[in-house]
Write an enzyme that holds these catalytic residues in place. Structure first.
Site, short mmCIF file in Angstrom:
data_model
loop_
_atom_site.label_atom_id
_atom_site.label_comp_id
_atom_site.label_asym_id
_atom_site.label_seq_id
_atom_site.Cartn_x
_atom_site.Cartn_y
_atom_site.Cartn_z
CB ILE A 63 -0.96 0.00 1.21
CG1 ILE A 63 -2.00 -1.11 1.06
CG2 ILE A 63 -1.65 1.35 1.35
CD1 ILE A 63 -2.93 -1.23 2.23
CB ILE A 64 3.69 2.39 2.14
CG1 ILE A 64 2.99 2.20 3.49
CG2 ILE A 64 4.61 3.61 2.20
CD1 ILE A 64 3.93 1.89 4.63
CG LEU A 113 1.36 -0.10 -5.16
CD1 LEU A 113 0.23 -1.11 -5.28
CD2 LEU A 113 2.13 -0.02 -6.46
CD GLU A 114 -1.88 4.71 0.35
OE1 GLU A 114 -3.07 4.54 0.61
OE2 GLU A 114 -1.03 4.99 1.22
CD GLU A 145 5.67 -7.00 -3.04
OE1 GLU A 145 5.73 -7.98 -2.27
OE2 GLU A 145 5.81 -5.82 -2.67
CG ASP A 197 1.13 2.27 13.32
OD1 ASP A 197 -0.06 1.91 13.31
OD2 ASP A 197 1.62 3.00 12.43
CB ALA A 244 -4.63 6.75 11.31
CG HIS A 251 -30.63 5.63 -10.92
ND1 HIS A 251 -29.63 4.87 -11.49
CD2 HIS A 251 -31.21 6.35 -11.93
CE1 HIS A 251 -29.61 5.12 -12.80
NE2 HIS A 251 -30.57 6.01 -13.09
#
Length: 427
Positions: free
Chosen positions: A126-127, A129-130, A163, A274, A282, A406
């Protein structure tokens, strides 16, 4: 926005002239957002009569914390209850010296002074790619450095992601969603080397050279880039806390050891976030903080860890909650799946944002929702409905029989649920 103006506005009927990137101003806007958010937290402290002492703290005793304040003064605090919430830091990569200029972490990735011509990302989770694909308007909107990614790929950098695993997004991301996301990002110009390990790195020259090879063995290859982003994960930040002074223990990953009430072996000292077990998110830490305070004040507290969502703020976004197919197969659970593509959703088609899908995983017998996985526009917002469904033990039929306005992107959520227990209407 910059990437969209360059590549997307013409087909929307908007002709744009000479478009230039003002990176200095973009960073200034980011700093303004972060500054506003942090000052907002300080305001909440003051509003709720919480004393804020800027500085670094270390245990001097079981009920005593010595603080080196940023104004140069020392102060000793004594408390009946103490909560450790020191968070995490980027895990370094052996052989590469992090200077936040050429070899960077998520901290340096939000502060580069120019767009690198070439960038290598070590780690396709995630880190990583973000940091290279996050939309700029969301990149400036959160003070958490895990997700403050400046969009280097979308700003023109040639990005290669290395990766170790055979998929992007980490093991928590559903394999089908991961494959779909990879195809979308490749169309945007990102390159991936999956099942590949970094053997060594050399940052002594003008560029950084990284030697890689397949995890199953094979010929080595040398890659070079102007900037290397180290994104192999994060580790608990407990250095300098003085844990040895009070005998607190950490496991082999550096996590503080706690019980189900977040207590260390000294029961008046609790740990959240963490620096202990669980996903480094978070909002997970926020839920734990509430539960820990409730244990102290009421004697009970609760966090449903199966209903903690994960969001990857790339473009498009990826979000999920609950379990994925691989996890259920490993557990021997009999399950069923259903999905609905955004290409069949009227709002997505109108907005020209049709890539991706919504996917449900449910118990084959009871229809109870076990997991929800989304890649596509607004996924990070849409997953909230999935979290609520999991929290209340909903079935896919419960969601499918709930009216959704809709035209909305959320209709794809309803239709994916319908395709799980019966059949989608519009696909």
């Amino acid at each position: 926005m910059y990437h969209q103006i360059l590549h997307d506005t013409k087909k929307r009927g908007i002709d744009v002239g000479d478009v230039k990137l003002n990176l200095k101003q973009m960073m200034a806007a980011k700093n303004t957002s972060v500054d506003g958010l942090t000052k907002g937290v300080e305001f909440l402290f003051k509003k709720n009569k919480v004393e804020y002492i800027p500085g670094t703290g270390a245990f001097a005793g079981e009920n005593e914390v010595k603080v080196n304040r940023i104004d140069g003064q020392e102060q000793t605090l004594r408390a009946r209850n103490i909560i450790i919430a020191t968070g995490s830091e980027a895990t370094p990569f052996p052989g590469l010296t992090i200077d936040e200029k050429k070899v960077i972490t998520s901290t340096g990735a939000i502060a580069l002074d120019k767009v690198p011509k070439k960038m290598i990302v070590i780690g396709g989770g995630i880190i990583g790619l973000e940091m290279v694909n996050r939309p700029q308007e969301t990149a400036t909107g959160c003070a958490d450095d895990r997700i403050q990614g400046s969009v280097w790929s979308r700003l023109g950098s040639e990005v290669t992601v290395v990766e170790f695993l055979g998929q992007i997004g980490g093991p928590g991301m559903d394999a089908e969603i991961s494959k779909t996301t990879k195809k979308i990002l490749e169309k945007q110009g990102m390159k991936f080397k999956l099942g590949t390990k970094v053997v060594e790195g050399d940052d002594s020259g003008e560029t950084v050279k990284v030697k890689v090879e397949a995890t199953k063995g094979g010929k080595q290859e040398t890659l070079d880039a102007d900037v290397v982003l180290v994104a192999i994960g994060r580790r608990p930040y407990t250095a300098g806390l003085g844990l040895e002074n009070i005998g607190l223990e950490v496991d082999n990953k550096g996590r503080l050891i706690i019980d189900e009430q977040y207590r260390t072996k000294l029961p008046h000292i609790r740990v959240i976030g963490d620096c202990t077990f669980g996903p480094m998110l978070a909002h997970k830490a926020e839920e734990e903080a509430v539960a820990a305070i409730e244990y102290i004040t009421k004697g009970y507290g609760h966090v449903n860890y199966n209903a903690i969502p994960s969001v990857m703020y790339t473009h498009p976004e990826v979000a999920w909650v609950g379990q994925n197919e691989a996890e259920l197969k490993e557990q021997g659970v009999d399950y069923k799946t259903g999905s609905f593509p955004f290409s069949a959703n009227s709002r997505a088609k109108t907005n020209l944002e049709t890539e991706g899908m919504v996917k449900f995983v449910a118990d084959a017998k009871t229809d109870r929702i076990l997991g929800i996985h989304i890649v596509g526009p607004n996924a990070g917002e849409m997953i909230a409905e999935g979290v609520l469904a999991l929290e209340y033990g909903a079935s896919t039929e419960d969601v499918g029989r709930t009216s959704h306005a809709h035209p909305t992107l959320a209709e794809a959520f309803k239709e994916a649920a319908m395709s799980t227990y019966a059949k989608a209407i519009h696909y």
